[in-house]
Design a protein around this motif. Structure first.
Motif, PDB file in Angstrom:
ATOM      1  N   ARG A   1      -1.927   2.144   1.589  1.00  0.00           N
ATOM      2  CA  ARG A   1      -1.842   1.428   2.865  1.00  0.00           C
ATOM      3  C   ARG A   1      -3.171   1.444   3.608  1.00  0.00           C
ATOM      4  O   ARG A   1      -3.523   0.470   4.282  1.00  0.00           O
TER       5      ARG A   1
ATOM      6  N   LEU B   1      -5.320  -1.171   1.948  1.00  0.00           N
ATOM      7  CA  LEU B   1      -4.905  -2.535   2.262  1.00  0.00           C
ATOM      8  C   LEU B   1      -5.378  -2.989   3.634  1.00  0.00           C
ATOM      9  O   LEU B   1      -5.263  -4.177   3.970  1.00  0.00           O
ATOM     10  N   GLU B   2      -5.918  -2.075   4.408  1.00  0.00           N
ATOM     11  CA  GLU B   2      -6.514  -2.453   5.696  1.00  0.00           C
ATOM     12  C   GLU B   2      -7.868  -3.132   5.499  1.00  0.00           C
ATOM     13  O   GLU B   2      -8.374  -3.794   6.400  1.00  0.00           O
TER      14      GLU B   2
ATOM     15  N   PHE C   1       5.927  -0.489   2.405  1.00  0.00           N
ATOM     16  CA  PHE C   1       4.866  -1.385   2.843  1.00  0.00           C
ATOM     17  C   PHE C   1       5.428  -2.431   3.802  1.00  0.00           C
ATOM     18  O   PHE C   1       6.576  -2.856   3.662  1.00  0.00           O
TER      19      PHE C   1
ATOM     20  N   CYS D   1       3.561  -7.890   5.643  1.00  0.00           N
ATOM     21  CA  CYS D   1       2.186  -8.383   5.558  1.00  0.00           C
ATOM     22  C   CYS D   1       1.449  -7.712   4.393  1.00  0.00           C
ATOM     23  O   CYS D   1       0.733  -8.373   3.635  1.00  0.00           O
ATOM     24  N   GLU D   2       1.627  -6.410   4.232  1.00  0.00           N
ATOM     25  CA  GLU D   2       0.979  -5.684   3.144  1.00  0.00           C
ATOM     26  C   GLU D   2       1.485  -6.138   1.786  1.00  0.00           C
ATOM     27  O   GLU D   2       0.726  -6.178   0.811  1.00  0.00           O
TER      28      GLU D   2
END
Length: 205
Positions: free
Chosen positions: A18, A21-22, A47, A50-51
């Motif tokens: 996570r 994924l930013e 998640f 959006c992720e």
């Protein structure tokens, strides 16, 4: 940059993914061949919606799509049994093990792993005698993703090679500080002086 999970689970795996994924242009390939469907759904639920748009499952494709995942990956074996149909607006990637195999891919595949480029880190002994050259590409309709033995110290060897991007697996998950190793690799992109060629699927979003 592509991130590939291990078959097994790693401490703080979801947290690490996570955080990655930013970052822009990060895609996570979920490769968990032994994960039952119910457990796979539980994994996806960690998640946000959006992720999930940047997750690429290697299995349970139908249930993944039901849970907001718009991408799929086909192994070499699954690709050979592929019936020629993908849902509308579906990103598809696959795995190849030579430039000849990559060059023969039909244009329906948005991206493909090409490797092993270096001896594998996660699979000890794999790739030592099977390394592919950094050039030999004639297919430019599909993104070429370098796979196998990629780590911060080896990316310089891929400068101006025939690859658009890289995939991390063993170097990330075996590092004492996975996010730091990923940051070191990420900082060395793109591989050429040209901007990172966008994933063609993003045009559909």
């Amino acid at each position: 940059m592509r991130i590939i999970t291990l078959d097994s689970f790693v401490y703080n795996e979801i947290y690490i993914l996570r955080r990655l994924l930013e970052w822009p242009d990060i895609y996570v390939h979920i490769r968990k061949p032994n994960l039952a469907e119910v457990d796979f759904v539980r994994y996806l639920s960690a998640f946000t919606l959006c992720e999930r748009r940047r997750l690429v499952p290697h299995q349970h494709h139908a249930v993944a799509r039901d849970h907001g995942v718009e991408r799929i990956h086909l192994s070499t074996r699954l690709r050979k049994g592929y019936n020629g149909f993908f849902p509308n607006n579906c990103y598809s990637s696959t795995s190849t093990h030579s430039w000849d195999e990559f060059n023969k891919l039909p244009p329906i595949f948005s991206a493909a792993f090409v490797g092993p480029v270096f001896p594998s880190i996660s699979k000890k002994g794999y790739g030592i005698s099977k390394q592919i050259p950094c050039s030999g590409r004639t297919n430019f309709a599909t993104l070429a993703i370098a796979l196998g033995g990629i780590q911060a110290s080896s990316i310089a060897d891929l400068r101006h090679a025939d690859f658009d991007d890289i995939a991390l697996c063993g170097a990330l998950w075996q590092a004492n500080a996975p996010l730091l190793e990923a940051k070191r690799c990420y900082a060395q992109l793109p591989l050429s002086n040209q901007p990172l060629r966008n994933d063609p699927y993003e045009k559909l979003q």
